[in-house]
Design a protein around this motif. Structure first.
Motif, PDB file in Angstrom:
ATOM      1  N   TYR A 123       9.651   2.513  -8.972  1.00 23.68           N
ATOM      2  CA  TYR A 123       8.553   3.184  -8.607  1.00 23.68           C
ATOM      3  C   TYR A 123       7.350   2.858  -9.641  1.00 23.68           C
ATOM      4  O   TYR A 123       6.261   3.124  -9.496  1.00 23.68           O
ATOM      5  N   ARG A 124       7.557   1.955 -10.658  1.00 21.95           N
ATOM      6  CA  ARG A 124       6.718   1.698 -11.724  1.00 21.95           C
ATOM      7  C   ARG A 124       5.459   1.110 -11.144  1.00 21.95           C
ATOM      8  O   ARG A 124       4.297   1.679 -11.414  1.00 21.95           O
ATOM      9  N   ASP A 125       5.753   0.141 -10.269  1.00 25.74           N
ATOM     10  CA  ASP A 125       4.413  -0.490  -9.452  1.00 25.74           C
ATOM     11  C   ASP A 125       3.967   0.265  -8.449  1.00 25.74           C
ATOM     12  O   ASP A 125       3.194  -0.123  -7.638  1.00 25.74           O
ATOM     13  N   TRP A 126       4.473   1.560  -8.286  1.00 28.81           N
ATOM     14  CA  TRP A 126       3.684   2.439  -7.204  1.00 28.81           C
ATOM     15  C   TRP A 126       2.509   3.184  -7.715  1.00 28.81           C
ATOM     16  O   TRP A 126       1.549   3.336  -7.049  1.00 28.81           O
ATOM     17  N   TYR A 127       2.329   3.045  -9.007  1.00 32.71           N
ATOM     18  CA  TYR A 127       1.181   3.553  -9.582  1.00 32.71           C
ATOM     19  C   TYR A 127       0.389   2.445 -10.429  1.00 32.71           C
ATOM     20  O   TYR A 127       0.678   1.287 -10.430  1.00 32.71           O
ATOM     21  N   ASN A 176       0.222  -2.376  -3.205  1.00 33.47           N
ATOM     22  CA  ASN A 176       1.765  -2.681  -3.157  1.00 33.47           C
ATOM     23  C   ASN A 176       2.146  -2.280  -1.681  1.00 33.47           C
ATOM     24  O   ASN A 176       2.109  -1.324  -1.001  1.00 33.47           O
ATOM     25  N   PRO A 177       2.903  -3.496  -1.114  1.00 34.24           N
ATOM     26  CA  PRO A 177       3.529  -3.440   0.345  1.00 34.24           C
ATOM     27  C   PRO A 177       4.565  -2.146   0.408  1.00 34.24           C
ATOM     28  O   PRO A 177       4.610  -1.471   1.589  1.00 34.24           O
ATOM     29  N   ALA A 178       5.288  -1.835  -0.690  1.00 31.01           N
ATOM     30  CA  ALA A 178       6.277  -0.678  -0.544  1.00 31.01           C
ATOM     31  C   ALA A 178       5.581   0.490  -0.424  1.00 31.01           C
ATOM     32  O   ALA A 178       6.011   1.530   0.558  1.00 31.01           O
ATOM     33  N   GLU A 182       5.532   3.090   2.933  1.00 31.71           N
ATOM     34  CA  GLU A 182       5.631   4.540   2.782  1.00 31.71           C
ATOM     35  C   GLU A 182       4.528   5.180   3.490  1.00 31.71           C
ATOM     36  O   GLU A 182       5.051   6.370   3.893  1.00 31.71           O
ATOM     37  N   ILE A 183       3.412   4.825   3.448  1.00 26.40           N
ATOM     38  CA  ILE A 183       2.150   5.644   4.108  1.00 26.40           C
ATOM     39  C   ILE A 183       2.436   5.595   5.702  1.00 26.40           C
ATOM     40  O   ILE A 183       2.350   6.543   6.212  1.00 26.40           O
ATOM     41  N   PHE A 184       3.039   4.363   5.959  1.00 25.28           N
ATOM     42  CA  PHE A 184       3.322   4.352   7.459  1.00 25.28           C
ATOM     43  C   PHE A 184       4.283   5.448   7.843  1.00 25.28           C
ATOM     44  O   PHE A 184       4.452   6.093   8.708  1.00 25.28           O
ATOM     45  N   LYS A 185       5.543   5.428   6.947  1.00 26.30           N
ATOM     46  CA  LYS A 185       6.593   6.326   7.112  1.00 26.30           C
ATOM     47  C   LYS A 185       5.910   7.867   7.207  1.00 26.30           C
ATOM     48  O   LYS A 185       6.634   8.472   8.039  1.00 26.30           O
ATOM     49  N   GLU A 219     -13.131  -3.094  -1.534  1.00 27.99           N
ATOM     50  CA  GLU A 219     -12.579  -2.576  -0.323  1.00 27.99           C
ATOM     51  C   GLU A 219     -11.730  -3.442   0.265  1.00 27.99           C
ATOM     52  O   GLU A 219     -12.198  -4.529   0.797  1.00 27.99           O
ATOM     53  N   GLN A 220     -10.471  -3.009   0.708  1.00 27.35           N
ATOM     54  CA  GLN A 220      -9.504  -4.116   1.377  1.00 27.35           C
ATOM     55  C   GLN A 220      -9.597  -3.465   2.803  1.00 27.35           C
ATOM     56  O   GLN A 220      -8.635  -2.664   3.080  1.00 27.35           O
ATOM     57  N   TYR A 221     -10.762  -3.663   3.759  1.00 26.70           N
ATOM     58  CA  TYR A 221     -10.881  -3.044   5.002  1.00 26.70           C
ATOM     59  C   TYR A 221      -9.699  -3.274   5.794  1.00 26.70           C
ATOM     60  O   TYR A 221      -9.577  -2.641   6.531  1.00 26.70           O
ATOM     61  N   ALA A 222      -9.063  -4.373   5.590  1.00 25.10           N
ATOM     62  CA  ALA A 222      -7.940  -4.942   6.634  1.00 25.10           C
ATOM     63  C   ALA A 222      -6.973  -3.861   6.667  1.00 25.10           C
ATOM     64  O   ALA A 222      -6.381  -3.611   7.731  1.00 25.10           O
ATOM     65  N   MET A 223      -6.677  -3.205   5.607  1.00 33.29           N
ATOM     66  CA  MET A 223      -5.733  -2.083   5.526  1.00 33.29           C
ATOM     67  C   MET A 223      -5.808  -1.153   6.464  1.00 33.29           C
ATOM     68  O   MET A 223      -5.196  -0.252   7.324  1.00 33.29           O
ATOM     69  N   LEU A 224      -7.312  -0.776   6.889  1.00 35.02           N
ATOM     70  CA  LEU A 224      -7.556   0.324   7.924  1.00 35.02           C
ATOM     71  C   LEU A 224      -7.156   0.027   9.400  1.00 35.02           C
ATOM     72  O   LEU A 224      -6.590   0.721  10.251  1.00 35.02           O
TER      73      LEU A 224
END
Ligand code: GLC
Ligand code: CA
Length: 569
Positions: A123-127, A176-178, A182-185, A219-224
């Motif tokens: 989880y270190r790289d989750w923040y 972070n892809p992980a 998690e957001i999708f989950k 902003e990384q709009y592609a995420m939306l």
């Protein structure tokens, strides 16, 4: 197909379970209590509820600091209660939207505890960390005056972590892809439990590049688009309503040119300029904001609101405009917040004047978008400025004149119910207002019913009609060969205006007759083709643009109420 887009004409009502209705007498609102009030909401005409965060949380920011995304805070009930609630809402034709707070977690979230305790933690790289204090640690605070920095040293981690909001809300590394997985989950989880979508918290920050070396957050709009695709795949009719207080020129980045990003966004531009118009009786900047935010994909929609659970943010106004709004609606330092806003509720800002409240609400229901009501505003609830920051406008719902406004049987409600004075529960409550035909509550119910009969507002194209009087706003909507027209007088004096409806071709004749949807006071154009209307102080009119055939049909049908709404679907 397109009629399926329920959010284009929904009536959204936002509330916090904590302060709505306590069923078990522990002083805290809960899902069982909320369920008992669903008939009230249905009676009002609400078609969707937006719930503030109710997940497990240390409650240092009213639940916007989540410690477990997959749990209902036991103070509010159980999972069983939650699912009973979404089911009961569904039975009444009410959808449920919930807050999705994924820009940050609570600093008590197990992910953060793990991350700080061990550099090799998964989880270190989750923040977002930095070994040294970043140069701009004292920049970019969302709550200036209260929040001191955006980077804080963490003893256990021996490193600095980034937090766009309070220091107990460490930002998630959303690149972070992980974390994305998690957001999708999280979204998939709540969809499965019966929700129809999410009010996404702090969208520009969620999608911003984060890190000690980032100078200008891009902003990384592609995420939306990825969020939307995931949702559409799991449950086709679910939506994301984004909280993004951005410049109009960036709106389409959020909606997506192809309508492939956010379904809805709150219209902060119109909101701020609307308050300026209410304060100054000058509608020109409001019209500009409406025109600037006009472009959006067919499937996109604006959320129109007056007040929400945060401060009334006036950061997008010019200094002079902001001073005008402060002077009119929040003159005392104590009413202002974060150097940019006002923390009061709507009713006290408008001096409790029902004419002005109706005007403001009438605007919210007829400006281009879907209205979002804040609980308690339908009865004109006030605020408690002795409470800190934004909590002053988050006091419990006032149901009756029983102790604590009927909100709880406990003598220790989590937040004091407003008592005494003009906004105390003794005078301002749902039970009393239900009995008075002219109360704000009954007015709101009637105006919502009529709003549902003018789908043109949600679907149509609008044009602003010039009256030559900056204090009066006239908007026309056209959709499927039907038109409606709304007149609002922001001035404290009656105004006389003249205007032509402006329809051309076959429809020009229709424009000569305006059928008043709220009274029998219709308008016929004079010989010059113009309507001459005297509109009272803070007055408003809702008209259906109707031609002779409309009157004929009415006669054939043997009269009937002139307020008949939609002519066709
Ligand atoms: C959003 C919410 C606000 C909250 C903040 C941090 O701005 O509207 O209430 O404090 O995000 O989650
Ligand atoms: Ca309770």
């Amino acid at each position: 197909m397109i009629n399926d887009l329920w959010y284009k004409n929904a009536i959204i009502y936002s509330l916090s379970v904590a302060t709505f209705m306590d069923s078990n007498g522990d002083g805290i609102g809960d899902f069982v209590g909320l369920m008992r009030r669903l008939d009230y909401l249905q009676g009002l005409g609400v078609t969707a509820i937006w719930l503030m965060p109710f997940q497990v949380s240390p409650q240092r920011d009213d639940g916007y600091d989540i410690a477990d995304y997959y749990g209902v805070d036991p103070r509010y009930g159980t999972f069983g209660d939650f699912v009973e609630f979404t089911h009961a809402a569904k039975q009444r034709g009410i959808r449920v939207l919930i807050d999705l707070v994924v820009n940050h977690t609570s600093n008590e979230h197990p992910w953060f505890l793990d991350a700080r305790g061990d550099p090799s933690s998964k989880y270190r790289d989750w923040y977002i960390w930095s070994d040294t204090r970043p140069a701009d640690a004292n920049k970019g605070m969302v709550f200036p005056g209260v929040q001191k920095s955006t980077w804080t040293y963490e003893e256990t981690a021996k490193a600095w972590y980034f937090h766009r909001f309070y220091d107990f809300q460490p930002d998630l590394n959303t690149a972070n892809p992980a974390v994305q997985a998690e957001i999708f989950k999280i979204m998939g989880f709540w969809i499965q439990l019966g929700v129809s979508g999410f009010r996404m918290d702090a969208v520009p920050f969620v999608i911003a590049k984060k890190g000690a070396d980032v100078r200008r957050p891009t902003e990384q709009y592609a995420m939306l688009r990825e969020f939307r695709e995931f949702l559409q795949w799991r449950q086709g009719d679910s939506i994301v309503l984004g909280e993004a207080n951005v410049l109009a020129k960036n709106d389409m980045e959020y909606f997506g040119d192809a309508g492939d990003r956010l379904h809805m966004m709150f219209n902060f531009q119109v909101n701020q300029h609307l308050f300026y118009a209410l304060a100054s009786a000058d509608t020109r900047p409001l019209v500009k904001a409406m025109e600037a935010t006009k472009p959006r994909p067919v499937t996109g929609q604006w959320g129109m609101f007056l007040r929400n659970h945060d401060e009334l943010d006036l950061g997008r106004l010019t200094d002079a405009q902001r001073r005008t709004v402060f002077a009119a609606f929040g003159p005392d330092k104590d009413m202002q917040l974060y150097d940019r806003g006002i923390r009061r509720r709507l009713a006290p800002m408008l001096g409790g004047d029902q004419r002005r409240l109706e005007l403001a609400y009438s605007l919210m229901f007829t400006l281009p978008g879907t209205p979002v009501i804040r609980y308690g505003d339908e009865i004109g609830m006030g605020d408690d400025l002795s409470l800190p920051e934004r909590t002053c406008a988050r006091t419990p719902m006032q149901w009756s004149n029983e102790p604590h406004g009927g909100f709880t049987k406990s003598d220790k409600p989590l937040s004091p119910v407003i008592s005494g004075g003009p906004y105390g529960y003794e005078h301002i409550n749902a039970a009393i207002q239900r009995r008075h035909p002219d109360s704000l509550l009954n007015w709101t119910e009637r105006i919502i019913r009529m709003r549902k009969e003018v789908p043109e507002v949600g679907w149509g194209d609008f044009s602003v009609i010039d009256t030559g009087d900056r204090a009066v706003l006239v908007i026309r909507y056209d959709w499927r060969n039907n038109s409606v027209l709304f007149v609002h007088n922001f001035h404290a004096e009656p105004r006389e205006i003249a205007f032509a409806v402006g329809l051309t071709g076959d429809n020009a004749e229709h424009g000569k007759l305006l059928i008043n949807l709220l009274s029998e006071d219709h308008s016929r154009a004079g010989g010059n083709g113009k309507h001459q209307i005297v509109i009272e102080a803070y007055g408003y009119r809702w008209y259906r643009v109707g031609g002779l055939d409309y009157l004929l049909r009415r006669t054939e049908a043997g009269g009937g109420p002139a307020g008949t709404g939609a002519r066709s679907g």
